[in-house]
Scaffold this motif. Structure first.
Motif, PDB file in Angstrom:
ATOM      1  N   VAL A 123      -2.821  -0.769  -3.505  1.00  0.00           N
ATOM      2  CA  VAL A 123      -1.880  -1.770  -4.011  1.00  0.00           C
ATOM      3  C   VAL A 123      -2.049  -1.941  -5.517  1.00  0.00           C
ATOM      4  CG1 VAL A 123      -1.274  -4.231  -3.944  1.00  0.00           C
ATOM      5  CG2 VAL A 123      -1.630  -2.977  -1.811  1.00  0.00           C
ATOM      6  N   ARG A 124      -3.289  -1.931  -5.988  1.00  0.00           N
ATOM      7  CA  ARG A 124      -3.545  -2.062  -7.436  1.00  0.00           C
ATOM      8  C   ARG A 124      -2.904  -0.898  -8.183  1.00  0.00           C
ATOM      9  NH1 ARG A 124      -4.275  -5.631 -11.326  1.00  0.00           N
ATOM     10  NH2 ARG A 124      -5.905  -6.702 -10.173  1.00  0.00           N
ATOM     11  N   LEU A 125      -3.043   0.323  -7.648  1.00  0.00           N
ATOM     12  CA  LEU A 125      -2.449   1.485  -8.318  1.00  0.00           C
ATOM     13  C   LEU A 125      -0.921   1.418  -8.282  1.00  0.00           C
ATOM     14  CD1 LEU A 125      -2.934   4.356  -9.611  1.00  0.00           C
ATOM     15  CD2 LEU A 125      -2.421   5.228  -7.319  1.00  0.00           C
ATOM     16  N   VAL A 126      -0.355   1.138  -7.129  1.00  0.00           N
ATOM     17  CA  VAL A 126       1.087   1.213  -6.946  1.00  0.00           C
ATOM     18  C   VAL A 126       1.817   0.012  -7.548  1.00  0.00           C
ATOM     19  CG1 VAL A 126       2.933   1.305  -5.217  1.00  0.00           C
ATOM     20  CG2 VAL A 126       0.860   2.682  -4.912  1.00  0.00           C
ATOM     21  N   ASP A 127       1.302  -1.197  -7.289  1.00  0.00           N
ATOM     22  CA  ASP A 127       2.004  -2.426  -7.705  1.00  0.00           C
ATOM     23  C   ASP A 127       1.307  -3.192  -8.826  1.00  0.00           C
ATOM     24  OD1 ASP A 127       3.926  -1.984  -5.731  1.00  0.00           O
ATOM     25  OD2 ASP A 127       2.783  -3.096  -4.228  1.00  0.00           O
ATOM     26  N   ASN A 128       0.144  -2.716  -9.249  1.00  0.00           N
ATOM     27  CA  ASN A 128      -0.658  -3.355 -10.291  1.00  0.00           C
ATOM     28  C   ASN A 128      -0.905  -4.849 -10.013  1.00  0.00           C
ATOM     29  OD1 ASN A 128      -2.257  -3.344 -12.573  1.00  0.00           O
ATOM     30  ND2 ASN A 128      -0.567  -3.926 -13.910  1.00  0.00           N
ATOM     31  N   CYS A 129      -1.283  -5.133  -8.766  1.00  0.00           N
ATOM     32  CA  CYS A 129      -1.666  -6.493  -8.406  1.00  0.00           C
ATOM     33  C   CYS A 129      -2.813  -6.425  -7.397  1.00  0.00           C
ATOM     34  CB  CYS A 129      -0.483  -7.291  -7.857  1.00  0.00           C
ATOM     35  SG  CYS A 129       0.153  -6.707  -6.295  1.00  0.00           S
ATOM     36  N   PHE A 130      -3.434  -7.552  -7.146  1.00  0.00           N
ATOM     37  CA  PHE A 130      -4.570  -7.619  -6.230  1.00  0.00           C
ATOM     38  C   PHE A 130      -4.180  -8.376  -4.982  1.00  0.00           C
ATOM     39  CE2 PHE A 130      -8.525  -9.797  -4.790  1.00  0.00           C
ATOM     40  CZ  PHE A 130      -9.194  -8.670  -4.357  1.00  0.00           C
ATOM     41  N   GLU A 131      -4.359  -7.737  -3.837  1.00  0.00           N
ATOM     42  CA  GLU A 131      -4.105  -8.370  -2.545  1.00  0.00           C
ATOM     43  C   GLU A 131      -5.429  -8.637  -1.854  1.00  0.00           C
ATOM     44  OE1 GLU A 131      -1.547  -6.338   0.178  1.00  0.00           O
ATOM     45  OE2 GLU A 131       0.216  -6.702  -1.028  1.00  0.00           O
ATOM     46  N   THR A 132      -5.525  -9.756  -1.187  1.00  0.00           N
ATOM     47  CA  THR A 132      -6.767 -10.102  -0.483  1.00  0.00           C
ATOM     48  C   THR A 132      -6.650  -9.889   1.016  1.00  0.00           C
ATOM     49  OG1 THR A 132      -6.065 -12.395  -0.343  1.00  0.00           O
ATOM     50  CG2 THR A 132      -7.455 -11.783  -2.222  1.00  0.00           C
ATOM     51  N   ASP A 133      -5.627  -9.152   1.470  1.00  0.00           N
ATOM     52  CA  ASP A 133      -5.416  -8.874   2.894  1.00  0.00           C
ATOM     53  C   ASP A 133      -6.663  -8.229   3.485  1.00  0.00           C
ATOM     54  OD1 ASP A 133      -4.440  -8.285   5.389  1.00  0.00           O
ATOM     55  OD2 ASP A 133      -3.012  -6.775   4.701  1.00  0.00           O
ATOM     56  N   GLN A 134      -7.228  -8.828   4.514  1.00  0.00           N
ATOM     57  CA  GLN A 134      -8.450  -8.324   5.131  1.00  0.00           C
ATOM     58  C   GLN A 134      -8.207  -7.712   6.504  1.00  0.00           C
ATOM     59  OE1 GLN A 134     -11.629  -8.177   3.783  1.00  0.00           O
ATOM     60  NE2 GLN A 134     -10.545  -8.700   1.916  1.00  0.00           N
ATOM     61  N   TYR A 135      -6.957  -7.449   6.866  1.00  0.00           N
ATOM     62  CA  TYR A 135      -6.650  -6.898   8.170  1.00  0.00           C
ATOM     63  C   TYR A 135      -6.709  -5.376   8.117  1.00  0.00           C
ATOM     64  CZ  TYR A 135      -4.993 -11.620   8.760  1.00  0.00           C
ATOM     65  OH  TYR A 135      -4.925 -12.983   8.800  1.00  0.00           O
ATOM     66  N   PRO A 136      -7.199  -4.731   9.207  1.00  0.00           N
ATOM     67  CA  PRO A 136      -7.214  -3.263   9.225  1.00  0.00           C
ATOM     68  C   PRO A 136      -5.810  -2.718   8.990  1.00  0.00           C
ATOM     69  CG  PRO A 136      -8.473  -4.129  11.068  1.00  0.00           C
ATOM     70  CD  PRO A 136      -7.776  -5.305  10.424  1.00  0.00           C
ATOM     71  N   THR A 137      -5.712  -1.767   8.107  1.00  0.00           N
ATOM     72  CA  THR A 137      -4.419  -1.277   7.650  1.00  0.00           C
ATOM     73  C   THR A 137      -4.276   0.216   7.906  1.00  0.00           C
ATOM     74  OG1 THR A 137      -4.643  -2.826   5.826  1.00  0.00           O
ATOM     75  CG2 THR A 137      -2.903  -1.187   5.642  1.00  0.00           C
ATOM     76  N   VAL A 138      -3.119   0.620   8.325  1.00  0.00           N
ATOM     77  CA  VAL A 138      -2.706   2.019   8.255  1.00  0.00           C
ATOM     78  C   VAL A 138      -1.358   1.964   7.570  1.00  0.00           C
ATOM     79  CG1 VAL A 138      -2.057   4.097   9.487  1.00  0.00           C
ATOM     80  CG2 VAL A 138      -3.886   2.680  10.383  1.00  0.00           C
ATOM     81  N   LYS A 139      -1.327   2.399   6.337  1.00  0.00           N
ATOM     82  CA  LYS A 139      -0.111   2.252   5.553  1.00  0.00           C
ATOM     83  C   LYS A 139       0.021   3.421   4.595  1.00  0.00           C
ATOM     84  CE  LYS A 139       2.281  -1.124   2.719  1.00  0.00           C
ATOM     85  NZ  LYS A 139       2.264  -2.436   2.119  1.00  0.00           N
ATOM     86  N   ASP A 140       1.253   3.809   4.359  1.00  0.00           N
ATOM     87  CA  ASP A 140       1.534   4.837   3.363  1.00  0.00           C
ATOM     88  C   ASP A 140       1.969   4.167   2.067  1.00  0.00           C
ATOM     89  OD1 ASP A 140       1.048   6.850   5.158  1.00  0.00           O
ATOM     90  OD2 ASP A 140       3.147   7.291   5.555  1.00  0.00           O
TER      91      ASP A 140
END
Length: 186
Positions: A20-37
């Protein structure tokens, strides 16, 4: 050029936050297991690169799906959190699985120490550097929260893909025997 990247690491080390930091240049605190492209475009060493980044959940409940992801990837960022010793130990497990699936000892791989901004560091940078040196891979300390070295980590994996492909190119050309040049179509 297009590159398929897989981010490996234990749960909670910040794999999604790095993407998310690379793509959107912001910080997310989502702590849920993720499978995302994630999809983005960057310039590495003056060359335009399209990245398809697959963020794995870290708890690899479906081993068959996980093996497919390892086959799919061109390059791998293996992330641990500097405040989580187990995540650092797990790096070796992920690497061994990757080597077994890819059936080669030379894989585009970058060791990433995330959460470099925390005060309670349990895994020293020296230990990370030594591990990377023993595996003959680059090492990058990052902080998804502050953005420190996040882009650098992704640049390094693209460079590693180039290095590994260049190492394999002479072998492929020798094995052709009929004068054709090795070509990869992405």
């Amino acid at each position: 050029m297009a590159y398929k990247l897989v981010i490996l690491g234990s749960c909670g080390v910040g794999k999604s936050a790095l993407s998310v930091r690379l793509v959107d240049n912001c910080f997310e605190t989502d702590q849920y297991p993720t499978v995302k492209d994630f999809y983005t475009e960057i310039v590495v060493d003056g060359k335009f690169c399209q990245l398809e980044i697959l963020d794995t959940p870290g708890n690899e409940e479906n081993p068959h799906r996980f093996r497919e992801l390892l086959h799919w990837g061109d390059g791998f960022l293996c992330v641990y959190a500097v405040d989580d010793i187990k995540s650092f130990v797990d790096v070796n497990i992920f690497r061994e699985q990757l080597l077994r699936v890819k059936n080669t000892d030379r894989i585009p791989f970058v060791l990433v120490a995330n959460k470099a901004d925390v005060d309670n560091c349990l895994v020293s940078p020296v230990l990370g550097q030594e591990t990377a040196r023993s595996h003959r891979v680059p090492f990058v300390e990052t902080s998804a929260k502050t953005g420190q070295n996040v882009e650098h980590a992704f640049h390094e994996i693209v460079r590693e893909i180039h290095r590994v492909r260049a190492e394999k190119l002479p072998d492929a050309e020798q094995n052709q025997g009929c004068g054709f040049k090795y070509c990869t179509i992405l």
